[in-house]
Design a protein around this motif. Sequence first.
Motif, PDB file in Angstrom:
ATOM      1  N   LEU A 127      -8.728  -9.086   4.295  1.00 33.01           N
ATOM      2  CA  LEU A 127      -7.492  -8.850   3.837  1.00 33.01           C
ATOM      3  C   LEU A 127      -7.355  -7.390   3.077  1.00 33.01           C
ATOM      4  CD1 LEU A 127      -4.469  -9.619   3.803  1.00 33.01           C
ATOM      5  CD2 LEU A 127      -5.085 -11.256   1.952  1.00 33.01           C
ATOM      6  N   ALA A 128      -8.160  -7.415   1.821  1.00 28.91           N
ATOM      7  CA  ALA A 128      -7.694  -6.405   0.933  1.00 28.91           C
ATOM      8  C   ALA A 128      -8.425  -5.203   1.349  1.00 28.91           C
ATOM      9  CB  ALA A 128      -8.442  -7.222  -0.323  1.00 28.91           C
ATOM     10  N   VAL A 129      -8.960  -4.909   2.497  1.00 27.48           N
ATOM     11  CA  VAL A 129      -9.546  -3.574   2.744  1.00 27.48           C
ATOM     12  C   VAL A 129      -8.431  -2.703   2.407  1.00 27.48           C
ATOM     13  CG1 VAL A 129     -10.304  -1.950   4.484  1.00 27.48           C
ATOM     14  CG2 VAL A 129     -11.225  -4.288   4.278  1.00 27.48           C
ATOM     15  N   ILE A 130      -7.257  -2.785   3.039  1.00 26.11           N
ATOM     16  CA  ILE A 130      -6.107  -1.895   2.661  1.00 26.11           C
ATOM     17  C   ILE A 130      -4.672  -2.647   3.050  1.00 26.11           C
ATOM     18  CG2 ILE A 130      -6.141  -1.046   4.996  1.00 26.11           C
ATOM     19  CD1 ILE A 130      -4.864   1.453   4.382  1.00 26.11           C
ATOM     20  N   THR A 131      -3.881  -2.555   1.859  1.00 25.40           N
ATOM     21  CA  THR A 131      -2.445  -2.970   1.743  1.00 25.40           C
ATOM     22  C   THR A 131      -1.395  -2.095   1.708  1.00 25.40           C
ATOM     23  OG1 THR A 131      -2.732  -3.586  -0.427  1.00 25.40           O
ATOM     24  CG2 THR A 131      -3.391  -5.182   1.089  1.00 25.40           C
ATOM     25  N   GLY A 132      -0.159  -2.104   2.050  1.00 25.74           N
ATOM     26  CA  GLY A 132       0.843  -1.288   1.751  1.00 25.74           C
ATOM     27  C   GLY A 132       2.197  -2.102   1.861  1.00 25.74           C
ATOM     28  N   PRO A 133       3.290  -1.555   1.759  1.00 25.41           N
ATOM     29  CA  PRO A 133       4.587  -2.138   2.122  1.00 25.41           C
ATOM     30  C   PRO A 133       4.804  -2.294   3.799  1.00 25.41           C
ATOM     31  CG  PRO A 133       4.692   0.334   1.454  1.00 25.41           C
ATOM     32  CD  PRO A 133       3.189  -0.164   1.495  1.00 25.41           C
ATOM     33  N   GLU A 134       5.613  -3.439   4.030  1.00 23.97           N
ATOM     34  CA  GLU A 134       6.043  -3.494   5.129  1.00 23.97           C
ATOM     35  C   GLU A 134       7.054  -2.407   5.809  1.00 23.97           C
ATOM     36  OE1 GLU A 134       7.109  -7.407   6.211  1.00 23.97           O
ATOM     37  OE2 GLU A 134       5.369  -8.316   5.675  1.00 23.97           O
ATOM     38  N   GLU A 135       7.940  -1.860   4.609  1.00 26.49           N
ATOM     39  CA  GLU A 135       9.049  -1.098   4.896  1.00 26.49           C
ATOM     40  C   GLU A 135       9.133  -0.139   3.962  1.00 26.49           C
ATOM     41  OE1 GLU A 135      12.412  -3.656   5.566  1.00 26.49           O
ATOM     42  OE2 GLU A 135      11.900  -4.407   7.320  1.00 26.49           O
ATOM     43  N   ALA A 136       9.667   1.014   4.353  1.00 24.64           N
ATOM     44  CA  ALA A 136      10.153   1.911   3.349  1.00 24.64           C
ATOM     45  C   ALA A 136      11.330   2.650   3.916  1.00 24.64           C
ATOM     46  CB  ALA A 136       8.936   2.988   3.154  1.00 24.64           C
ATOM     47  N   SER A 137      12.142   3.129   3.148  1.00 27.22           N
ATOM     48  CA  SER A 137      13.221   4.061   3.287  1.00 27.22           C
ATOM     49  C   SER A 137      13.716   5.071   2.467  1.00 27.22           C
ATOM     50  CB  SER A 137      14.523   3.133   3.739  1.00 27.22           C
ATOM     51  OG  SER A 137      14.798   2.364   2.278  1.00 27.22           O
ATOM     52  N   GLY A 138      14.385   6.048   3.189  1.00 29.71           N
ATOM     53  CA  GLY A 138      14.839   7.285   2.174  1.00 29.71           C
ATOM     54  C   GLY A 138      16.096   7.886   2.865  1.00 29.71           C
ATOM     55  N   PRO A 139      16.645   8.722   2.061  1.00 29.62           N
ATOM     56  CA  PRO A 139      17.928   9.318   2.569  1.00 29.62           C
ATOM     57  C   PRO A 139      17.807  10.590   3.528  1.00 29.62           C
ATOM     58  CG  PRO A 139      17.594   9.930   0.222  1.00 29.62           C
ATOM     59  CD  PRO A 139      16.425   9.086   0.629  1.00 29.62           C
ATOM     60  N   GLU A 140      18.494  10.663   4.357  1.00 24.88           N
ATOM     61  CA  GLU A 140      18.420  12.019   5.147  1.00 24.88           C
ATOM     62  C   GLU A 140      18.351  13.443   4.152  1.00 24.88           C
ATOM     63  OE1 GLU A 140      20.766  14.339   8.794  1.00 24.88           O
ATOM     64  OE2 GLU A 140      21.585  12.430   8.171  1.00 24.88           O
ATOM     65  N   ARG A 141      17.608  14.151   4.548  1.00 28.35           N
ATOM     66  CA  ARG A 141      17.433  15.557   3.670  1.00 28.35           C
ATOM     67  C   ARG A 141      16.905  15.169   2.328  1.00 28.35           C
ATOM     68  NH1 ARG A 141      22.655  17.185   5.711  1.00 28.35           N
ATOM     69  NH2 ARG A 141      23.587  17.057   3.686  1.00 28.35           N
ATOM     70  N   GLY A 142      16.527  13.750   1.973  1.00 30.27           N
ATOM     71  CA  GLY A 142      15.978  13.488   0.715  1.00 30.27           C
ATOM     72  C   GLY A 142      14.411  13.263   0.984  1.00 30.27           C
ATOM     73  N   SER A 143      13.670  12.393   0.468  1.00 26.84           N
ATOM     74  CA  SER A 143      12.393  12.126   0.220  1.00 26.84           C
ATOM     75  C   SER A 143      12.027  10.735   0.315  1.00 26.84           C
ATOM     76  CB  SER A 143      11.642  12.952  -0.794  1.00 26.84           C
ATOM     77  OG  SER A 143      11.752  12.495  -1.989  1.00 26.84           O
ATOM     78  N   LEU A 144      10.788  10.145   0.430  1.00 23.24           N
ATOM     79  CA  LEU A 144      10.358   8.714   0.143  1.00 23.24           C
ATOM     80  C   LEU A 144       8.855   9.111   0.059  1.00 23.24           C
ATOM     81  CD1 LEU A 144       8.600   7.654   2.732  1.00 23.24           C
ATOM     82  CD2 LEU A 144      10.838   7.443   3.755  1.00 23.24           C
ATOM     83  N   THR A 145       8.154   8.035  -0.740  1.00 23.07           N
ATOM     84  CA  THR A 145       6.964   7.986  -1.123  1.00 23.07           C
ATOM     85  C   THR A 145       6.309   6.293  -1.047  1.00 23.07           C
ATOM     86  OG1 THR A 145       7.226   9.395  -3.091  1.00 23.07           O
ATOM     87  CG2 THR A 145       5.442   8.020  -2.921  1.00 23.07           C
ATOM     88  N   VAL A 146       5.429   6.268  -0.201  1.00 18.87           N
ATOM     89  CA  VAL A 146       4.688   5.258   0.203  1.00 18.87           C
ATOM     90  C   VAL A 146       3.297   5.027  -0.449  1.00 18.87           C
ATOM     91  CG1 VAL A 146       3.706   3.857   2.190  1.00 18.87           C
ATOM     92  CG2 VAL A 146       6.010   4.758   2.378  1.00 18.87           C
ATOM     93  N   GLN A 147       2.912   3.919  -1.015  1.00 27.35           N
ATOM     94  CA  GLN A 147       1.883   3.858  -1.897  1.00 27.35           C
ATOM     95  C   GLN A 147       0.986   2.862  -1.230  1.00 27.35           C
ATOM     96  OE1 GLN A 147       2.590   3.118  -5.914  1.00 27.35           O
ATOM     97  NE2 GLN A 147       2.019   5.295  -6.354  1.00 27.35           N
ATOM     98  N   CYS A 148      -0.491   3.140  -0.763  1.00 29.06           N
ATOM     99  CA  CYS A 148      -1.290   2.192  -0.040  1.00 29.06           C
ATOM    100  C   CYS A 148      -2.608   1.874  -0.628  1.00 29.06           C
ATOM    101  CB  CYS A 148      -1.667   2.586   1.504  1.00 29.06           C
ATOM    102  SG  CYS A 148      -0.146   2.415   2.671  1.00 29.06           S
ATOM    103  N   HIS A 149      -2.934   0.821  -1.041  1.00 29.39           N
ATOM    104  CA  HIS A 149      -4.059   0.262  -1.911  1.00 29.39           C
ATOM    105  C   HIS A 149      -5.131   0.113  -1.079  1.00 29.39           C
ATOM    106  CE1 HIS A 149      -1.618   0.272  -5.535  1.00 29.39           C
ATOM    107  NE2 HIS A 149      -0.666  -0.003  -4.753  1.00 29.39           N
TER     108      HIS A 149
END
Length: 274
Positions: A127-149
């Motif tokens: 299970l703990a090999v890799i984990t991350g968020p189920e969902e992410a969102s950001g605004p059009e013309r903006g940015s988003l960041t996702v972190q995976c452990h």
Amino acid sequence: MWLLPPLLLLLVPGSLAVITGPEEVTGPEQGSLTVQCHYVPGWEPYVKYWCRGAEWSNCNIFVRTTGSEWGVKEDRVSIKDNQTSHTFTVTMEKLRQEDTDTYWCGIEKSGSDHGIPVKVAVGPGSLAVITGPEEASGPERGSLTVQCHYVPEWEPYVKYWCQGAYFSICRVLVRTTGSEQGVKEDRVSIKDDQTSHTFTVTMEKLRPQDADTYWCGIERAGADPAVPVNVAIGPVPVSTEGPTSSPTVSGLHPDGRAPGSSHRALLSIVPFKL
């Protein structure tokens, strides 16, 4: 004349090598697993399916193809047929321990279907090999960041960000070099912090068509560990600021921004990718 006794011919699903696949596969709880089943040429237009149950004769079909190369997804299970390589791929996501069972790669035909059993095991060990968020969102013309452990000892492995509903054929947008050096490809960047065992993906200048399923993955020999992340793109935020009381000579607002501009929205997603 000697009379030979009658012969009893027993046909077992898959015994004629019309279809072949792995005997066993394993996946981590909350993660995903992929199964590839191969079939002989001539069966391209036939419907393929993924079926659950110890008894082949009354197994429960989870998902089936349409007889074409179009992918199909039902709940947490997807299937896609590559009629060039004569392989259909099944992906099970968000695995649960109760998913442990016998499944079947099957091909529909008049009479008796062809099929081969696959034992699926789901366990908490990986299970703990890799984990991350189920969902992410950001605004059009903006940015988003996702972190995976990821767990320790995976520091020198290459990490990557991949786009597509099917992990087995997703398109890698950016990957690390196995070091902590950041890498940027077009509008997507990735950086691995090997001290905190976290790699960070940033998508910039977001477009509506960027909405899709992505994967945080780690390259290794065999099946890569990965977790899916569903990315949604929202509308451009509407500014609620009123006009300034008096124009400035420089044409900038008092906070230093150009007229009509808005702050870039940056959404940091923390973790809740096999």
